[in-house]
Write a protein that holds these residues in place. Structure first.
Motif, short mmCIF file in Angstrom:
data_model
loop_
_atom_site.label_atom_id
_atom_site.label_comp_id
_atom_site.label_asym_id
_atom_site.label_seq_id
_atom_site.Cartn_x
_atom_site.Cartn_y
_atom_site.Cartn_z
N ILE A 83 0.83 -1.22 0.00
CA ILE A 83 0.00 0.00 0.00
C ILE A 83 0.86 1.26 0.00
N GLN B 251 -2.08 6.66 1.95
CA GLN B 251 -2.50 5.30 2.28
C GLN B 251 -3.90 5.27 2.88
N GLN B 252 -4.22 6.25 3.70
CA GLN B 252 -5.55 6.29 4.30
C GLN B 252 -6.63 6.49 3.22
N ARG C 263 -7.20 3.12 1.68
CA ARG C 263 -8.02 2.28 2.59
C ARG C 263 -9.49 2.70 2.54
N GLN C 264 -9.71 4.00 2.47
CA GLN C 264 -11.08 4.52 2.37
C GLN C 264 -11.74 4.04 1.08
N GLU D 62 -11.11 1.39 -0.55
CA GLU D 62 -11.42 -0.03 -0.39
C GLU D 62 -12.67 -0.21 0.46
N ARG D 63 -12.78 0.54 1.55
CA ARG D 63 -13.98 0.44 2.40
C ARG D 63 -15.24 0.81 1.63
N THR E 217 -10.72 -3.66 -4.82
CA THR E 217 -10.44 -4.75 -3.89
C THR E 217 -9.08 -5.33 -4.24
N ARG F 261 -4.68 -10.03 -1.58
CA ARG F 261 -4.11 -10.13 -0.23
C ARG F 261 -3.15 -11.30 -0.17
N THR G 160 -1.94 -9.07 4.06
CA THR G 160 -1.38 -7.80 3.59
C THR G 160 -1.90 -7.48 2.20
N ARG G 161 -2.32 -6.23 2.02
CA ARG G 161 -2.81 -5.80 0.71
C ARG G 161 -1.66 -5.83 -0.30
#
Length: 146
Positions: free
Chosen positions: A39, A50-51, A54-55, A57-58, A63, A66, A71-72
Motif C-alpha cells: 500500500i 495510504q488512508q 483504505r477509504q 477499499e472500504r 479490492t 491479499r 497484507t494488501r
C-alpha cells in the motif's frame, strides 16, 4: 491528477482500460492483475495517501489482492483504478459518484466486448446466408434446367 494538455480527464479516458472494476473484478490479462505493490508503494506511485486508499477499499471502489497473512497487494490494474479515482475526484465527484462512474465504465467495457462478439457472429451469419442463397440459386437453376 487531471490532464495537463487542456482536455478534461473525462475526455482523456476512453473507458477502455482493463483495470479493476468497482466490484473488484480484475482486468484482462494476468500481467496487470497480479498484486505486487504494498500500500505504501501504491500510494506513492499514484500520488495519494495510504488512508485514502483504505477509504476507497472500504467504499468498494477497489479490492486489492491479499497475501496469506492478509497484507494488501496492489496490481497494475489497481493502480490504474486508483489513478482513475483521483481524476474523478479532481473533477469534483464524491466517492459515491466515483463508484457509480467506475461501475458504469466496467459495464460499458463488458457491453463493448459483447457487442464485438455479436458483430463477429453477425458477419459469420451473413456470410453463411450468402453461401446458402448461392446454393439455393444453383439448386433452382439445376431444377429448372432439367
Amino acid at each position: 491528477m487531471a490532464g495537463s494538455d487542456g482536455g478534461t480527464a473525462a475526455e482523456e479516458y476512453d473507458g477502455g482500460l482493463a483495470s479493476s472494476g468497482a466490484d473488484g473484478t480484475p482486468g484482462a490479462g494476468p500481467a496487470g492483475s497480479r498484486g505486487v505493490y504494498a500500500i505504501s508503494v501504491a500510494a506513492e506511485l499514484v500520488g495519494t495517501g495510504q488512508q485514502n486508499i483504505r477509504q476507497y477499499e472500504r467504499k468498494g471502489l477497489l479490492t486489492p489482492g491479499r497475501t496469506d497473512g492478509g497484507t494488501r497487494r496492489y496490481s497494475e490494474n489497481d493502480l490504474e483504478t486508483l489513478r482513475r479515482i483521483g481524476v474523478l475526484l479532481d473533477e469534483g465527484l464524491n466517492l459515491a459518484g466515483v463508484k457509480l462512474v467506475l461501475e458504469l465504465e466496467a459495464e460499458n467495457r463488458g457491453l463493448t466486448e459483447d457487442n464485438r462478439g455479436l458483430a463477429d457472429d453477425n458477419r459469420e451469419l451473413r456470410a453463411d446466408n450468402r453461401g446458402l442463397r448461392k446454393d439455393l440459386k444453383r439448386a433452382r437453376e439445376t431444377t429448372v434446367g432439367e
